[in-house]
Enzyme design. Structure first.
Site, PDB file in Angstrom:
ATOM      1  N   GLN A   1      16.384   0.219  -7.752  1.00  0.00           N
ATOM      2  CA  GLN A   1      15.971   0.547  -6.522  1.00  0.00           C
ATOM      3  C   GLN A   1      16.585   1.659  -6.020  1.00  0.00           C
ATOM      4  O   GLN A   1      16.317   2.285  -4.928  1.00  0.00           O
ATOM      5  CB  GLN A   1      16.046  -0.753  -5.522  1.00  0.00           C
ATOM      6  CG  GLN A   1      15.526  -1.904  -6.081  1.00  0.00           C
ATOM      7  CD  GLN A   1      16.113  -3.016  -5.079  1.00  0.00           C
ATOM      8  OE1 GLN A   1      15.268  -3.278  -4.118  1.00  0.00           O
ATOM      9  NE2 GLN A   1      17.100  -3.679  -5.496  1.00  0.00           N
TER      10      GLN A   1
ATOM     11  N   HIS B   1      11.949   3.171  -6.756  1.00  0.00           N
ATOM     12  CA  HIS B   1      11.950   3.699  -5.226  1.00  0.00           C
ATOM     13  C   HIS B   1      11.846   5.397  -5.327  1.00  0.00           C
ATOM     14  O   HIS B   1      12.388   5.927  -4.131  1.00  0.00           O
ATOM     15  CB  HIS B   1      12.870   3.232  -4.235  1.00  0.00           C
ATOM     16  CG  HIS B   1      12.657   1.723  -3.805  1.00  0.00           C
ATOM     17  ND1 HIS B   1      13.769   0.943  -3.310  1.00  0.00           N
ATOM     18  CD2 HIS B   1      11.537   0.945  -4.112  1.00  0.00           C
ATOM     19  CE1 HIS B   1      13.198  -0.315  -3.029  1.00  0.00           C
ATOM     20  NE2 HIS B   1      11.966  -0.234  -3.713  1.00  0.00           N
TER      21      HIS B   1
HETATM   22  N1  APR Z   1      29.213  -4.518  -6.524  1.00  0.00           N
HETATM   23  C1  APR Z   1      27.868  -5.161  -6.731  1.00  0.00           C
HETATM   24  N2  APR Z   1      27.292  -5.660  -5.417  1.00  0.00           N
HETATM   25  C2  APR Z   1      27.835  -5.139  -4.246  1.00  0.00           C
HETATM   26  C3  APR Z   1      28.889  -4.252  -4.259  1.00  0.00           C
HETATM   27  C4  APR Z   1      29.669  -4.016  -5.330  1.00  0.00           C
HETATM   28  N3  APR Z   1      30.781  -3.282  -5.328  1.00  0.00           N
HETATM   29  N4  APR Z   1      29.404  -4.094  -2.819  1.00  0.00           N
HETATM   30  C5  APR Z   1      28.238  -4.592  -2.211  1.00  0.00           C
HETATM   31  N5  APR Z   1      27.344  -5.311  -3.149  1.00  0.00           N
HETATM   32  C6  APR Z   1      26.012  -6.088  -2.672  1.00  0.00           C
HETATM   33  C7  APR Z   1      25.900  -6.556  -1.498  1.00  0.00           C
HETATM   34  O1  APR Z   1      26.551  -7.822  -1.340  1.00  0.00           O
HETATM   35  C8  APR Z   1      24.365  -6.721  -1.398  1.00  0.00           C
HETATM   36  O2  APR Z   1      23.936  -7.892  -1.751  1.00  0.00           O
HETATM   37  O3  APR Z   1      25.045  -5.094  -2.830  1.00  0.00           O
HETATM   38  C9  APR Z   1      23.911  -5.501  -2.032  1.00  0.00           C
HETATM   39  C10 APR Z   1      23.485  -4.422  -1.267  1.00  0.00           C
HETATM   40  O4  APR Z   1      22.264  -4.814  -0.605  1.00  0.00           O
HETATM   41  P1  APR Z   1      21.322  -3.848   0.201  1.00  0.00           P
HETATM   42  O5  APR Z   1      22.221  -2.988   1.246  1.00  0.00           O
HETATM   43  O6  APR Z   1      20.384  -4.431   1.049  1.00  0.00           O
HETATM   44  O7  APR Z   1      20.707  -2.898  -0.932  1.00  0.00           O
HETATM   45  P2  APR Z   1      19.343  -2.961  -1.542  1.00  0.00           P
HETATM   46  O8  APR Z   1      19.361  -4.163  -2.110  1.00  0.00           O
HETATM   47  O9  APR Z   1      19.498  -2.100  -3.072  1.00  0.00           O
HETATM   48  O10 APR Z   1      18.395  -2.592  -0.737  1.00  0.00           O
HETATM   49  C11 APR Z   1      17.098  -2.495  -1.481  1.00  0.00           C
HETATM   50  O11 APR Z   1      16.123  -1.582   0.570  1.00  0.00           O
HETATM   51  O12 APR Z   1      16.497   0.025   2.295  1.00  0.00           O
HETATM   52  C12 APR Z   1      15.859  -0.313   1.195  1.00  0.00           C
HETATM   53  O13 APR Z   1      14.888   1.274  -0.365  1.00  0.00           O
HETATM   54  C13 APR Z   1      16.285   0.661   0.298  1.00  0.00           C
HETATM   55  O14 APR Z   1      16.336   0.371  -2.300  1.00  0.00           O
HETATM   56  C14 APR Z   1      16.679  -0.181  -0.973  1.00  0.00           C
HETATM   57  C15 APR Z   1      16.242  -1.560  -0.624  1.00  0.00           C
END
Ligand code: APR
Length: 253
Positions: A111, A129
């Site tokens: 993503q 994305h």
């Molecule tokens: N290692 C692994 N996971 C981690 C770490 C780490 N060091 N630090 C944080 N996380 C986890 C968090 O606990 C959370 O579950 O990464 C996740 C990030 O979640 P989001 O911020 O929601 O990101 P994501 O899931 O990629 O969002 C999906 O939403 O805004 C849109 O297009 C955007 O691609 C993105 C999509």
């Protein structure tokens, strides 16, 4: 035995368990989100310091916001491009790229728009994305990769037809590219193991891919410091960061 040792022992048991289950399998998928790039210096979206805590995605990262004020949206993406441009892959990205050298039919379904899986050496990548370091014309077929910095004044103009350029990313309110989505579905429906790394699984339709994999008998392994709404359907949940867990977990196969 103190808690820490207990934790480490539990983790090494889970790792051994996982290794025994997956070592002879072939079709691996890594579904990744912002968390895998966090330790490369790129903020996540929904964590305590998440991007959407500071900026309104509907104004700055949506298709309606783009057409309402393309200059403002471009200022936001220029800031993110410059951040991404100077970031490097971390051991989480590298361990997935190294794993692909052994299990050659592995795929990354990401993503993330930061290009760090490619920089780490992965080849089989589906950027669900898009990619923030690529631009395309809003009217003609022109596409380009950003070298250093996007030129001022914003918004940049297509050198072919003189219309506005946009970042080659999926904005809120837009569907995924049909071809990309169909490929991601096909890969998820036919894999033996799906690692779900660093994603809150908050955003559809990508958050359906683990269900597709599970429905077709795949083993689901989630790597995340925090559980998600999908943790209960996972076969394994490994609590920890991608940079800590992936090198250990993938290095043993
Ligand atoms: N290692 C692994 N996971 C981690 C770490 C780490 N060091 N630090 C944080 N996380 C986890 C968090 O606990 C959370 O579950 O990464 C996740 C990030 O979640 P989001 O911020 O929601 O990101 P994501 O899931 O990629 O969002 C999906 O939403 O805004 C849109 O297009 C955007 O691609 C993105 C999509």
């Amino acid at each position: 035995m103190d808690n820490n040792n207990n934790n480490n022992n539990n983790k090494s048991n889970i790792f051994q368990n996982i290794k025994d289950k997956i070592i002879d399998l072939d079709k691996f998928v890594f579904l990744t989100g912002a968390g895998i790039s966090k330790e490369s210096g790129i903020p996540t979206f929904r964590g305590p310091e998440g991007l959407w805590r500071k900026y309104d995605p509907m104004t700055l990262a949506s298709i309606s916001g783009f057409y309402e004020d393309p200059k403002l949206v471009w200022e936001f993406y220029k800031y993110r491009q410059e951040l991404v441009y100077n970031c490097s892959p971390n051991p989480g990205h590298v361990s997935i790229a190294d794993f692909e050298k052994i299990k050659e039919s592995s795929y990354v379904l990401t993503q993330n728009i930061d290009g760090l899986h490619e920089k780490a050496g992965s080849n089989n990548i589906i950027e669900l994305h898009g990619n923030i370091l690529k631009v395309e014309c809003t009217v003609c077929k022109f596409k380009d990769k950003i070298k250093e910095k996007i030129e001022e004044p914003l918004p940049p103009i297509c050198k072919i037809c003189k219309n506005t350029l946009r970042p080659s990313v999926i904005l809120f309110g837009e569907p995924l590219n049909q071809e990309v989505w169909e490929k991601a579905e096909q890969i998820s429906n036919n894999c033996d193991v799906m690692f779900i790394v660093g994603t809150s699984l908050n955003v559809g339709p990508v958050n359906q891919l683990p269900l597709y994999a599970k429905r077709n008998g795949a083993i689901l392994i989630e790597v995340n410091p925090e559980p998600t709404v999908f943790t209960e359907i996972m076969d394994y949940y490994v609590q920890g960061s991608a940079t800590e867990v992936l090198p250990q977990l993938l290095g043993i196969v």
